[in-house]
Design an enzyme around this catalytic site. Structure first.
Site, PDB file in Angstrom:
ATOM      1  N   CYS A 166       6.339  -3.528  15.773  1.00 28.38           N
ATOM      2  CA  CYS A 166       5.660  -2.907  16.996  1.00 28.38           C
ATOM      3  C   CYS A 166       3.997  -3.603  17.330  1.00 28.38           C
ATOM      4  O   CYS A 166       3.593  -3.156  16.363  1.00 28.38           O
ATOM      5  CB  CYS A 166       5.954  -1.753  16.224  1.00 28.38           C
ATOM      6  SG  CYS A 166       7.420  -1.269  15.869  1.00 28.38           S
ATOM      7  N   SER A 211      11.538   7.496   7.400  1.00 30.73           N
ATOM      8  CA  SER A 211      11.614   6.837   8.637  1.00 30.73           C
ATOM      9  C   SER A 211      12.737   5.704   9.158  1.00 30.73           C
ATOM     10  O   SER A 211      12.392   4.717   8.244  1.00 30.73           O
ATOM     11  CB  SER A 211      10.192   6.939   8.873  1.00 30.73           C
ATOM     12  OG  SER A 211      10.000   6.348   9.848  1.00 30.73           O
ATOM     13  N   LEU A 227      10.599   6.914  17.225  1.00 37.53           N
ATOM     14  CA  LEU A 227      10.417   7.290  19.026  1.00 37.53           C
ATOM     15  C   LEU A 227       9.808   5.829  19.987  1.00 37.53           C
ATOM     16  O   LEU A 227       9.995   5.258  20.108  1.00 37.53           O
ATOM     17  CB  LEU A 227      11.226   7.782  19.758  1.00 37.53           C
ATOM     18  CG  LEU A 227      11.903   8.266  20.416  1.00 37.53           C
ATOM     19  CD1 LEU A 227      12.831   6.750  20.748  1.00 37.53           C
ATOM     20  CD2 LEU A 227      12.114   9.530  21.654  1.00 37.53           C
ATOM     21  N   GLY A 267       6.825  -1.864   6.058  1.00 35.18           N
ATOM     22  CA  GLY A 267       8.402  -2.082   6.454  1.00 35.18           C
ATOM     23  C   GLY A 267       8.795  -1.013   7.114  1.00 35.18           C
ATOM     24  O   GLY A 267       8.486  -0.128   7.438  1.00 35.18           O
ATOM     25  N   GLU A 268      10.172  -1.760   6.996  1.00 31.63           N
ATOM     26  CA  GLU A 268      11.516  -1.188   7.524  1.00 31.63           C
ATOM     27  C   GLU A 268      12.284  -0.728   6.360  1.00 31.63           C
ATOM     28  O   GLU A 268      13.047  -1.853   5.980  1.00 31.63           O
ATOM     29  CB  GLU A 268      11.795  -1.952   8.692  1.00 31.63           C
ATOM     30  CG  GLU A 268      13.180  -1.424   9.777  1.00 31.63           C
ATOM     31  CD  GLU A 268      12.994   0.456   9.951  1.00 31.63           C
ATOM     32  OE1 GLU A 268      14.158   0.722   9.209  1.00 31.63           O
ATOM     33  OE2 GLU A 268      12.633   0.055  10.997  1.00 31.63           O
ATOM     34  N   CYS A 318      -1.266   6.489   9.731  1.00 26.81           N
ATOM     35  CA  CYS A 318      -0.065   5.988  10.954  1.00 26.81           C
ATOM     36  C   CYS A 318      -0.568   4.982  11.316  1.00 26.81           C
ATOM     37  O   CYS A 318      -1.425   4.723  12.551  1.00 26.81           O
ATOM     38  CB  CYS A 318       0.518   7.375  11.901  1.00 26.81           C
ATOM     39  SG  CYS A 318       1.740   6.528  12.648  1.00 26.81           S
ATOM     40  N   GLU A 377       1.059  -1.103  -0.082  1.00 32.09           N
ATOM     41  CA  GLU A 377      -0.513   0.320  -0.102  1.00 32.09           C
ATOM     42  C   GLU A 377       0.665   0.834   0.331  1.00 32.09           C
ATOM     43  O   GLU A 377       1.787   1.226   0.475  1.00 32.09           O
ATOM     44  CB  GLU A 377      -1.244   0.161   1.451  1.00 32.09           C
ATOM     45  CG  GLU A 377      -1.981  -1.521   1.649  1.00 32.09           C
ATOM     46  CD  GLU A 377      -2.866  -1.099   2.674  1.00 32.09           C
ATOM     47  OE1 GLU A 377      -4.220  -2.178   2.664  1.00 32.09           O
ATOM     48  OE2 GLU A 377      -2.330  -0.799   3.269  1.00 32.09           O
ATOM     49  N   ASN A 409      -3.236   6.327  16.419  1.00 27.68           N
ATOM     50  CA  ASN A 409      -5.086   5.812  15.203  1.00 27.68           C
ATOM     51  C   ASN A 409      -5.406   4.212  16.005  1.00 27.68           C
ATOM     52  O   ASN A 409      -5.010   3.373  15.365  1.00 27.68           O
ATOM     53  CB  ASN A 409      -4.768   4.950  13.883  1.00 27.68           C
ATOM     54  CG  ASN A 409      -4.024   6.708  13.352  1.00 27.68           C
ATOM     55  OD1 ASN A 409      -4.833   7.837  13.286  1.00 27.68           O
ATOM     56  ND2 ASN A 409      -3.021   7.691  13.126  1.00 27.68           N
ATOM     57  N   CYS A 468       1.137  -1.137  15.028  1.00 30.86           N
ATOM     58  CA  CYS A 468       1.171  -1.460  14.353  1.00 30.86           C
ATOM     59  C   CYS A 468       0.637  -2.682  13.383  1.00 30.86           C
ATOM     60  O   CYS A 468       0.560  -3.670  13.593  1.00 30.86           O
ATOM     61  CB  CYS A 468       2.553  -0.462  13.444  1.00 30.86           C
ATOM     62  SG  CYS A 468       2.563  -0.478  12.190  1.00 30.86           S
ATOM     63  N   CYS A 475       6.586  -6.294   7.564  1.00 29.73           N
ATOM     64  CA  CYS A 475       7.428  -5.912   8.547  1.00 29.73           C
ATOM     65  C   CYS A 475       7.768  -6.835   9.606  1.00 29.73           C
ATOM     66  O   CYS A 475       6.721  -7.312   9.880  1.00 29.73           O
ATOM     67  CB  CYS A 475       7.271  -4.206   8.874  1.00 29.73           C
ATOM     68  SG  CYS A 475       8.181  -3.987   9.987  1.00 29.73           S
TER      69      CYS A 475
END
Length: 372
Positions: free
Chosen positions: A121, A204, A227, A172-173, A345, A97, A302, A124, A117
């Site tokens: 996290c 990011s 962070l 993804g990272e 996000c 996406e 969110n 997420c 990913c």
């Protein structure tokens, strides 16, 4: 976890000099390579047939020995606030996406670098997918090309490049796929291609410390760091990468990050109700960022079904911001965009769904029982 076991060169993924070498190897003059490159990366050609000023014989030879990555638009969702989320289908059927964020003075695309990913996290949705594979350079840049073309069709701007800004904050990272990311950045920043300004491109990271310095040394793009916590215990619980690269190590890498004078690192801070939004967190955050040219983006959480976290209480985000500002930290509250189409996000997840480990982590932090 690189993609398809196919040695056929992808024209869209080739650095400019390698494309020039390939075309020279076919006996063509250098200007032909520039023609093809501009079709690929300035006009975003979806096929070799579109390259009408390239001799048919050359197009046929390229078709025989190469392939051309072009993403298929699987879905398009439009938010009431003007945000657009596209789901793209790759050559092997994977879904990724990207999100278009229009503002008065800029048109930004949030770009994905991986299918899923591996960082995990807990707040997420992308983390619930796990990592299927890295995206190739051509799959990264083609999100930009398809978006540009679609925006022209929708009357959202004039060609060939309505987009003004890019943020690598999608699925993804980015730094975990640095090889593809670096090639994609070079293509997107090139004068013969889209020619984005370094100042308008932000990458990011969740804190992949060893690659951060490399990004700063090899590019001039802007850095954003996700962070989201002010203690190691807190960050360990919501961002497992902190167990490998704890806060002290991450912030040392930020202090050492090569930057032009006047640039700042953006610190993204997703505010989770009852987890990281207390006044003490604001005070600790101000101390942590001391000595770093920094801007803090405060992002009200969110809510994602099944993950167990909650948005901050009314007024909590503004109070947090005011505490930072009073301590000489530049801080802004980022407006949530596209929440009605799950484009905000932490909401991108083209495949998969909530996983039990994340619900348990949320329950441990908030003191509420885990569902299921």
């Amino acid at each position: 976890m690189d993609v398809l076991h196919d040695d056929t060169p992808d024209l869209r993924s080739l650095p400019q000099e390698r494309l020039a070498s390939l075309i020279a190897g076919l006996g063509e003059k250098p200007f032909r390579a520039r023609q093809v490159y501009r079709w690929l990366h300035l006009r975003g050609a979806a096929s070799l047939e579109e390259m009408t000023d390239v001799p048919r014989a050359l197009r046929e030879r390229l078709a025989e020995g190469t392939r051309l990555t072009t993403l298929e638009r699987a879905t398009e969702q439009r938010s009431a606030d003007g945000t657009i989320k596209w789901t793209w289908r790759t050559r092997d059927g994977k879904l990724v996406e990207s999100v278009y964020l229009p503002e008065t003075d800029r048109k930004t695309l949030c770009v994905s670098t991986q299918v899923g990913c591996a960082v995990g996290c807990t707040f997420c949705m992308t983390g619930t997918m796990g990592l299927a594979r890295n995206l190739e350079p051509g799959e990264i840049v083609d999100q930009v090309h398809r978006a540009n073309r679609r925006l022209i069709e929708l009357g959202e701007g004039e060609g060939p490049r309505p987009l003004t800004n890019l943020v690598f904050m999608g699925m993804g990272e980015p730094l975990a796929n640095y090889r593809s990311l670096k090639v994609a950045l070079d293509l997107l920043l090139s004068e013969d291609g889209p020619n984005f300004s370094h100042r308008h491109v932000t990458v990011s990271t969740s804190g992949l410390v060893p690659v951060m310095r490399r990004l700063g040394e090899e590019t001039q793009v802007k850095l954003a760091v996700s962070l989201n916590a002010t203690t190691d215990a807190q960050r360990d619980a919501i961002m497992p990468i902190n167990r490998r690269y704890p806060l002290a190590e991450l912030l040392r890498a930020c202090r050492e990050f090569p930057m032009k004078q006047g640039r700042r690192i953006t610190f993204e801070y997703v505010m989770l109700g009852g987890v990281n939004d207390a006044p003490e967190d604001a005070e600790r955050l101000a101390r942590l960022l001391r000595g770093i040219p920094a801007k803090v983006n405060l992002i009200p959480y969110n809510e994602n079904p099944g993950l167990g976290f909650a948005a901050p209480a009314p007024g909590a985000v503004e109070r947090f911001r005011d505490l930072l500002v009073a301590r000489n930290v530049t801080a802004v509250v980022r407006k949530n965009r596209g929440t009605d189409i799950a484009a905000a996000c932490g909401q991108l997840a083209a495949e998969g769904g909530p996983g039990d480990p994340r619900r348990r982590a949320a329950a441990a932090l908030t003191g509420t029982p885990a569902a299921g």
